[in-house]
Design an enzyme around this catalytic site. Structure first.
Site, PDB file in Angstrom:
ATOM      1  N   ALA A  31     -27.533  20.002 -21.888  1.00  0.00           N
ATOM      2  CA  ALA A  31     -27.534  19.324 -20.590  1.00  0.00           C
ATOM      3  C   ALA A  31     -28.273  20.208 -19.596  1.00  0.00           C
ATOM      4  CB  ALA A  31     -26.103  19.085 -20.108  1.00  0.00           C
ATOM      5  N   ASN A  80     -30.808  19.462 -13.295  1.00  0.00           N
ATOM      6  CA  ASN A  80     -31.775  18.986 -12.303  1.00  0.00           C
ATOM      7  C   ASN A  80     -31.028  18.482 -11.068  1.00  0.00           C
ATOM      8  OD1 ASN A  80     -33.817  19.057 -14.502  1.00  0.00           O
ATOM      9  ND2 ASN A  80     -32.579  17.344 -15.239  1.00  0.00           N
ATOM     10  N   GLU A  96     -25.642  30.869 -15.077  1.00  0.00           N
ATOM     11  CA  GLU A  96     -24.935  30.432 -16.285  1.00  0.00           C
ATOM     12  C   GLU A  96     -23.534  31.005 -16.417  1.00  0.00           C
ATOM     13  OE1 GLU A  96     -25.940  27.984 -17.525  1.00  0.00           O
ATOM     14  OE2 GLU A  96     -28.060  27.926 -16.983  1.00  0.00           O
ATOM     15  N   GLU A 102     -36.602  23.685 -17.306  1.00  0.00           N
ATOM     16  CA  GLU A 102     -36.107  25.058 -17.357  1.00  0.00           C
ATOM     17  C   GLU A 102     -36.287  25.593 -18.768  1.00  0.00           C
ATOM     18  OE1 GLU A 102     -31.912  25.871 -16.888  1.00  0.00           O
ATOM     19  OE2 GLU A 102     -32.330  27.741 -15.859  1.00  0.00           O
ATOM     20  N   HIS A 146     -19.677  22.054 -15.565  1.00  0.00           N
ATOM     21  CA  HIS A 146     -20.662  23.135 -15.637  1.00  0.00           C
ATOM     22  C   HIS A 146     -21.936  22.735 -14.884  1.00  0.00           C
ATOM     23  CE1 HIS A 146     -22.841  26.452 -17.882  1.00  0.00           C
ATOM     24  NE2 HIS A 146     -23.851  25.684 -17.501  1.00  0.00           N
ATOM     25  N   GLU A 147     -22.474  21.586 -15.210  1.00  0.00           N
ATOM     26  CA  GLU A 147     -23.741  21.174 -14.584  1.00  0.00           C
ATOM     27  C   GLU A 147     -23.562  20.933 -13.086  1.00  0.00           C
ATOM     28  OE1 GLU A 147     -26.305  21.636 -16.263  1.00  0.00           O
ATOM     29  OE2 GLU A 147     -25.268  21.860 -18.171  1.00  0.00           O
TER      30      GLU A 147
HETATM   31 ZN   LIG Z   1     -25.829  26.023 -17.238  1.00  0.00          ZN
END
Ligand SMILES: [Zn+2]
Length: 863
Positions: free
Chosen positions: A281, A284, A339, A145, A316-317
């Site tokens: 981070a 994926n 985001e 990304e 978050h991820e």
């Molecule tokens: Zn993010």
């Protein structure tokens, strides 16, 4: 409760909906399934690849265009026939010219190529580190990304083109390979190497594909039918225990919240022992990648505050596994959907799963202030805007996308109510899973759940930049009911961001000791709101809405007189607003000092950390001027007793923000050269030579900072020797940064000399240069310009356009804006100058604010 303006009227407000955005590849052909095999040569930093792509031709065509960057393509076929390929390096595209037009329907393309393994985090890249025994090690991983999957294989590398991926990879006999999906089989090859085959992924965007390999260990726990794993370099896998336990709690929480269960059979979290100037981070799907300190917890040098960061990063991820991976923005214009949402969601999970950490108040102190600050100058932009070039997409990962996005989503949740909001999210997930969306499709689902459109509010905050300023005037009380008069404008720190503008602003008010009321303030005219109870009234109760509040003098004085009775969020928000209003020239800084005087000694540590940041900020505003010394002395006089009260060493069971407060107080007093503290730091660091754990974890970083900042040449050399000998990659990365922080000019020059050598890895050298710019922005900027080729080699391509100019952005030298402009004119196309605008604006605003505050700050320092 009274609505200040009926929402029906808002629908008349003429905000246009963004057109369905898209990338630049033709839509005539789309990928359906990729089958990719790669064979890396880690030593030579190259790899070979081959793939077959099943495509759907939607319209007869004799050309097929897709993405590729830095790949040397040796062979291409279409339905088995060799086909010529032309490349457009600038567009990062290749085009196949077919002998005859392809018919509508399914066809197969194949490619063979060689590619590069990079030393910075873009595409397929290497992380170099040392094993515990001091031997060299290299881990290979991918980072795609935003647009770097095209450095791995020819692909339709735009988020709107979803397809399935079947990946195979060759790994050395003594290493393990890992990817998004579980291993389906491993073939041992004639030379002893292993050919890994991974299961086919669900339909997903190319930027979410992942491959890694190295000398690693994996530890797992089971959660229902999902295997959660942590993958680390050999010897530290137990440091992943906290991450595993946290991920299990978060997975259960999200499965319930989103209503659509996590769809993959496993969820790995990979710890990479490196660093990047671009990211920490990456989400994926099924193989989340983290740089090590954001995932692993090492109690020998980390604290509960690091645990909090790990939890937040994981949450978050993992939120992206739904928001981003399962449902993906059609194009990068809507990056904030990923985001902003993931940032908000991780805070919500934290609030519900670790309530004692008080994340809501921490947010008001940090994230919210960060967003309001970034949004208050000419360099801001709407949350949603059209992006075309690779540099523009790279620069979209900024405070507006993340922190303002988070704040706006929080405001909308608080406006419609958490249960209604969750219903909208569940419906959105169920409706759009495995496909792509634009933001309005989310607003539609939230609006349906709410029973009225949310878009009028949401559009105002996402399609225009800037911060609303709500002015509060003439609070009155009659028969036990309080009335406040509210009007709005735009808050700005510079002239360009003060232009007239309005929003539909959700406002919650509350009388101290009385009731609360909600309303919407729209348009510039006065709006009266009433509430049960008499003034003083808190406007923006809980600070859940996104605006600044300015009270008239009498109402402000009445409010501040009740400061200890305010909720913590309102104490923090009031300090933040008063400081910002002074910086923007809306009210005198004396009003902020009145609020400061009302802060009780036993206020929450979070309040003191905001105060420490504010008054510490004065000294750097007047760095290298005659005001700096007295300001530092004054700040120290206020901050020393606070440090004494919380203690120099950690106590068991401390909250993360107490650890943070201690750390920032020691750092600040250390930078100010407090002699006792500097002596203490010197004796601690001297002890490191014989005992690596000589410094308690809770104060390790500020002690090293104090030492490094005040270092003599001999002390700096000692730190360099320690850093070189360090085998723990996380500590080493941190120590490299310390080497750049010395106050002494000659030592800063020594640090810059190191950037030119290969003493450290490329990412470490980029961190060292950035660190040097903290105290020596002019020197660091001049160095980067003079050594541009060397510096660019240290950076991911997505960082290059903004990195060098950001080095100069802390400069107080009147020549710097001209130097930055000259650099941009020579090196950057117009479309790549977002970072230039940010740097120039930040210099100009700091100068303007310093002049504006000078009389009041001078008076305060002398008091
Ligand atoms: Zn993010």
């Amino acid at each position: 409760m009274k609505f200040a303006a009926p929402l029906a009227a808002c629908l008349l407000f003429g905000v246009s909906t963004p057109a369905l955005a898209a990338g630049s590849l033709p839509q005539t052909v789309a990928p359906v399934a990729y089958d990719i095999t790669v064979d890396p040569d880690a030593k030579a930093l190259t790899f070979t690849g081959s793939e077959s792509i099943t495509v759907d031709v939607k319209q007869a065509t004799d050309t097929i265009t897709l993405n590729a960057a830095d790949l040397d393509i040796s062979k291409a076929t279409f339905d088995g026939k060799a086909t010529p390929v032309s490349a457009d390096a600038a567009q990062q595209q290749i085009t196949l010219k077919l002998a005859e037009p392809a018919s509508v329907g399914t066809h197969v393309l194949t490619f063979a190529w060689t590619g590069k393994i990079n030393k910075t985090a873009a595409g397929f890249f290497a992380i170099d580190y040392t094993n515990k025994d001091g031997s060299d090690a290299r881990m290979l991983v991918t980072q795609f990304e935003a647009p770097d999957a095209r450095r791995f294989a020819p692909m339709w590398d735009e988020p709107g083109f979803k397809a399935t991926f079947k990946l195979s990879a060759v790994a050395p006999a003594d290493e393990t390979a890992f990817s998004n999906m579980p291993v389906s089989s491993v073939d041992t090859q004639a030379d002893g190497s292993k050919l890994y085959h991974f299961d086919v992924s669900p339909k997903m965007s190319s930027y979410l594909l992942f491959l890694g390999m190295g000398d690693v260990e994996r530890k797992t726990i089971q959660d229902g039918n999902v295997e959660i794993g942590v993958i680390t370099r050999r010897g530290v896998v137990d440091q992943g225990d906290y991450a595993l336990q946290s991920a299990k709690r978060v997975l259960d929480y999200y499965n319930n919240y989103f209503g659509t269960p996590y769809p993959l059979p496993k969820l790995d979290m990979i710890a990479g022992p490196g660093s990047s100037q671009f990211f920490a981070a990456m989400e994926n799907w099924g193989a989340i990648f983290y740089f090590e300190p954001t995932l692993l917890f090492d109690p020998s040098h980390e604290t509960v505050s690091d645990k909090e960061d790990i939890f937040l990063t994981i949450a978050h991820e993992m939120a992206h596994q739904w928001f981003g991976d399962l449902v993906t923005p059609e194009w990068w214009d809507d990056l904030w959907l990923n985001e902003g949402f993931a940032s908000w969601m991780s805070n919500k999970a934290m609030n519900d799963l670790n309530p004692s950490w008080n994340i809501a108040a921490q947010n008001v102190a940090h994230d919210r202030e960060g967003a309001l600050g970034a949004d208050s100058t000419a360099a801001t932009h709407p949350i949603i805007r059209h992006l075309t070039t690779v540099d523009q997409i790279g620069s979209a990962f900024d405070g507006i996308t993340y922190s303002k996005g988070q704040a706006v989503i929080g405001m909308i949740e608080s406006t419609v109510g958490p249960d209604t909001f969750r219903t909208g999210i569940r419906n959105y997930m169920a409706k759009y899973k495995y496909s792509n969306t634009v933001t309005d499709q989310l607003w539609d689902e939230i609006g349906k759940a709410w029973g009225k459109p949310i878009a009028p509010i949401a559009h105002d905050f996402t399609l225009q930049g800037g911060v609303p300023l709500i002015k509060v005037a003439s609070e009155t009380c009659s028969g036990g009911t309080g009335t406040v008069n509210l009007s709005q404008g735009r808050f700005g720190l510079d002239a360009a961001s003060k232009s007239p503008q309005t929003w539909h602003v959700p406002v919650k008010i509350g009388a101290i000791g009385g009731g609360a009321a909600d309303g919407i303030v729209s348009g510039p005219a006065n709006t009266a709101m009433t509430v049960k109870g008499c003034p003083p009234v808190v406007v923006n109760l809980g600070k859940q809405s996104y605006f600044r509040t300015q009270y008239d003098a009498k109402d402000h004085a009445a409010l501040v007189a009740q400061f200890p009775r305010l909720a913590l969020t309102d104490q923090l928000g009031t300090l933040g607003d008063d400081m910002a209003l002074a910086r923007g020239g809306y009210q005198d800084l004396g009003v902020y000092f009145d609020t400061l005087d009302a802060v009780p000694q036993n206020a929450d540590p979070l309040v003191w950390s905001v105060v420490a940041g504010d008054i510490g900020g004065f000294a750097s505003l007047y760095r290298d001027t005659p005001l700096e010394r007295p300001l530092r002395a004054k700040a120290d006089k206020i901050l020393s007793p606070i440090l004494q009260r919380i203690g120099f060493e950690a106590k068991p069971g401390e909250q993360p923000y107490v650890v943070d407060l201690r750390s920032s107080l020691i750092s600040q007093l250390g930078v100010d050269g407090d002699p006792a503290l500097v002596a203490k730091a010197r004796s601690y660091v001297a002890a490191l030579k014989t005992d690596p754990d000589a410094i308690p974890a809770a104060i390790r970083r500020p002690i090293l900072l104090t030492y490094a900042y005040n270092a003599t040449p001999a002390e700096w050399e000692a730190l360099l020797a320690l850093t070189k000998a360090e085998t723990n990659p996380v500590i080493k990365n941190f120590d490299v940064v310390m080497l750049g922080l010395a106050k002494d000019d000659a030592l800063a020059r020594r640090a810059l000399d190191l950037v030119k050598t290969d003493t450290f890895t490329a990412p470490q050298r980029a961190s060292l240069l950035a660190a040097t710019s903290q105290r020596h922005p002019d020197m660091a900027f001049d160095f980067a310009v003079a050594n541009l080729d060397t510096v660019n080699e240290l950076l991911e391509e997505s960082t290059r356009a903004s990195y060098v100019v950001s080095l100069g952005s802390r400069s107080n030298d009147p020549a710097m804006p001209g130097k930055i402009q000259a650099f941009a004119d020579k090196n950057l196309p117009e479309s790549s100058r977002q970072g230039v605008k940010r740097a120039l604006t930040s210099i100009a605003v700091r100068k303007e604010v310093a002049e504006r505050l000078r009389p009041a700050v001078t008076k305060w320092a002398a008091k």
